[in-house]
Design an enzyme around this catalytic site. Structure first.
Site, PDB file in Angstrom:
ATOM      1  N   GLY A  17       0.788  -1.237   0.000  1.00  0.00           N
ATOM      2  CA  GLY A  17       0.000   0.000   0.000  1.00  0.00           C
ATOM      3  C   GLY A  17       0.814   1.278   0.000  1.00  0.00           C
ATOM      4  CG  ASN A  19       1.346   3.197  -5.851  1.00  0.00           C
ATOM      5  OD1 ASN A  19       1.693   4.215  -6.435  1.00  0.00           O
ATOM      6  ND2 ASN A  19       1.915   2.023  -6.063  1.00  0.00           N
ATOM      7  NE  ARG A  70     -10.189 -15.214 -12.622  1.00  0.00           N
ATOM      8  CZ  ARG A  70      -9.079 -14.919 -11.937  1.00  0.00           C
ATOM      9  NH1 ARG A  70      -9.067 -13.920 -11.088  1.00  0.00           N
ATOM     10  NH2 ARG A  70      -7.988 -15.635 -12.109  1.00  0.00           N
ATOM     11  CG  LEU A  98     -10.961  -6.449 -10.941  1.00  0.00           C
ATOM     12  CD1 LEU A  98     -10.679  -4.948 -10.898  1.00  0.00           C
ATOM     13  CD2 LEU A  98     -11.839  -6.870  -9.761  1.00  0.00           C
ATOM     14  CG  HIS A 114       0.958  -2.941 -15.557  1.00  0.00           C
ATOM     15  ND1 HIS A 114       0.723  -4.150 -14.930  1.00  0.00           N
ATOM     16  CD2 HIS A 114       1.912  -3.175 -16.483  1.00  0.00           C
ATOM     17  CE1 HIS A 114       1.490  -5.076 -15.474  1.00  0.00           C
ATOM     18  NE2 HIS A 114       2.224  -4.515 -16.417  1.00  0.00           N
ATOM     19  CB  THR A 146     -10.984  -1.751 -20.632  1.00  0.00           C
ATOM     20  OG1 THR A 146      -9.736  -2.293 -21.061  1.00  0.00           O
ATOM     21  CG2 THR A 146     -11.013  -0.246 -20.850  1.00  0.00           C
ATOM     22  CD  GLU A 179       4.071   1.878  -9.508  1.00  0.00           C
ATOM     23  OE1 GLU A 179       4.020   1.522  -8.315  1.00  0.00           O
ATOM     24  OE2 GLU A 179       3.748   1.156 -10.458  1.00  0.00           O
TER      25      GLU A 179
HETATM   26  C1  GAR Z   1       2.947  -1.302  -7.616  1.00  0.00           C
HETATM   27  O1  GAR Z   1       4.241  -1.286  -8.161  1.00  0.00           O
HETATM   28  C2  GAR Z   1       1.912  -1.468  -8.705  1.00  0.00           C
HETATM   29  O2  GAR Z   1       2.286  -0.889  -9.917  1.00  0.00           O
HETATM   30  C3  GAR Z   1       1.872  -2.960  -8.840  1.00  0.00           C
HETATM   31  O3  GAR Z   1       1.929  -3.440  -7.527  1.00  0.00           O
HETATM   32  C4  GAR Z   1       2.712  -2.532  -6.748  1.00  0.00           C
HETATM   33  C5  GAR Z   1       1.945  -2.223  -5.501  1.00  0.00           C
HETATM   34  O4  GAR Z   1       2.741  -1.548  -4.582  1.00  0.00           O
HETATM   35  N1  GAR Z   1       0.676  -3.389  -9.495  1.00  0.00           N
HETATM   36  C6  GAR Z   1       0.611  -4.454 -10.264  1.00  0.00           C
HETATM   37  O5  GAR Z   1       1.560  -5.183 -10.479  1.00  0.00           O
HETATM   38  C7  GAR Z   1      -0.754  -4.715 -10.868  1.00  0.00           C
HETATM   39  N2  GAR Z   1      -0.646  -5.587 -11.984  1.00  0.00           N
HETATM   40  P1  GAR Z   1       2.120  -0.884  -3.295  1.00  0.00           P
HETATM   41  O6  GAR Z   1       1.242  -1.934  -2.613  1.00  0.00           O
HETATM   42  O7  GAR Z   1       3.299  -0.554  -2.444  1.00  0.00           O
HETATM   43  O8  GAR Z   1       1.348   0.319  -3.711  1.00  0.00           O
END
Ligand code: GAR
Length: 216
Positions: A17, A19, A70, A98, A114, A146, A179
């Site tokens: 988490g 981000n 799912r 999803l 991503h 999408t 990010e």
């Molecule tokens: C991030 O790098 C995000 O881009 C990636 O997971 C990480 C989450 O980090 N997402 C994917 O790979 C989705 N396909 P975080 O939990 O520290 O935010």
């Protein structure tokens, strides 16, 4: 969204988490005008849930293992999230594919991030794949989600150099740092009403984005 209210987001996570934390910090400092309505995880032990609790954001956990397929998992996600009436769904390291049950319900209002310069490397192991390919640049893409996995229209990309001695972990850390800048940036554009999904594309200030906004 009720008139006069802030745009509100539901943030979906599966892990650390960081981000999510970048959203929390920017909202707290007043640089992102967005309501964080709820944080939802498919994993009860996700560290990001604690970040949400610390910030006083409601948390929900919907475990995929409790559902036979799912579609029924996605129905439970929709039912849970609808209680918070979010304007925007922010997938922030949410590691579940999803189905249309979810995507169609929130059509045009779902962001994903991503960790690659899409369309390169959809799916998993993006950093190792960039290293193995000898790429000079790696990065991350925020896009509208999408039904196509990692395939919706891109909004903003941040790129970072791949260094000669990089491992997947060192590269992942560099990508994460970018990010934390581009994801709140995209959310700010949406919250300001400047960014929308329409006709299969991302539109900024009324113009269709042919290329994602580039951030370095
Ligand atoms: C991030 O790098 C995000 O881009 C990636 O997971 C990480 C989450 O980090 N997402 C994917 O790979 C989705 N396909 P975080 O939990 O520290 O935010």
């Amino acid at each position: 969204m009720a008139a006069g209210n802030k745009v509100s987001a539901a943030v979906l996570i599966s892990g650390s988490g960081t981000n999510l934390q970048s959203f929390i910090d920017k909202v707290a400092s007043g640089t992102l005008d967005l309501g964080l309505a709820v944080v939802l995880s498919n994993k009860p032990g996700a560290a990001g849930l604690e970040r949400a609790r610390q910030a006083g954001i409601p948390v929900e956990c919907v475990q995929h293992g409790d559902y036979p397929d799912r579609e029924s998992f996605d129905t439970a996600l929709v039912d849970t999230l609808d209680r918070y009436v979010p304007d925007l769904i922010v997938l922030a390291g949410f590691m579940r594919i999803l189905t249309p049950v979810f995507i169609d319900h929130f059509a045009g209002r779902i962001f994903n991030i991503h960790p690659s310069l899409l369309p390169k490397y959809p799916g998993l192991d993006t950093h190792q794949r960039a290293i193995d390919a000898g790429d000079q640049w790696a990065g991350s893409t925020v896009h509208f989600a999408t039904e196509e996995l990692d395939g919706g229209p891109p909004i903003i990309q941040g790129r970072v150099p791949v260094l000669p001695d990089d491992t997947a972990d060192t590269l992942a850390a560099r990508v994460l740092a970018v990010e934390h800048r581009i994801y709140p940036e995209a959310a700010a554009l949406f919250a300001a009403g400047r960014l929308r999904y329409r006709d299969g594309g991302a539109w900024l200030d009324g113009e269709r984005l042919d290329q994602p906004i580039q951030y370095e």
